[in-house]
Design a protein around this motif. Structure first.
Motif, short mmCIF file in Angstrom:
data_model
loop_
_atom_site.label_atom_id
_atom_site.label_comp_id
_atom_site.label_asym_id
_atom_site.label_seq_id
_atom_site.Cartn_x
_atom_site.Cartn_y
_atom_site.Cartn_z
N TRP A 40 0.84 -1.22 0.00
CA TRP A 40 0.00 0.00 0.00
C TRP A 40 0.87 1.25 0.00
N ALA A 41 1.92 1.26 0.79
CA ALA A 41 2.81 2.42 0.85
C ALA A 41 3.50 2.64 -0.49
N ILE A 42 3.93 1.57 -1.11
CA ILE A 42 4.60 1.68 -2.41
C ILE A 42 3.63 2.22 -3.46
N LYS A 43 2.42 1.69 -3.48
CA LYS A 43 1.41 2.15 -4.43
C LYS A 43 1.10 3.63 -4.19
N LEU A 44 0.91 4.00 -2.95
CA LEU A 44 0.59 5.39 -2.62
C LEU A 44 1.75 6.31 -2.98
#
Length: 78
Positions: A40-44
């Motif tokens: 999620w952090a990478i996508k965000l």
């Protein structure tokens, strides 16, 4: 890392940091975000990076950017 990204975007949305400071924070922490394995952090972070580039190139208004940040933050944190 996701919480840190959310904190930084909230600081920007509350006027506590500038677009340049948000972008600087992202650049300084991007490698750590990518190595975290937090999907999620990478996508965000990738979405935020792309939106910052569009904003900088004049392809997106600041109001549109702020709206996307609010949407991303809500979608990823809930």
């Amino acid at each position: 890392m996701l919480r840190e990204i959310v904190r930084q975007t909230e600081a920007y949305l509350l006027g506590r940091c500038s677009t340049q400071e948000l972008e600087g924070w992202l650049i300084a922490n991007l490698d750590m975000i990518l190595r975290s394995g937090d999907a999620w952090a990478i996508k965000l972070a990738n979405e935020l990076d792309a939106d910052l580039m569009e904003l900088g190139e004049g392809l997106m208004s600041e109001d549109e950017f702020n709206g996307k940040l609010k949407e991303m933050r809500l979608a990823k944190v809930e």
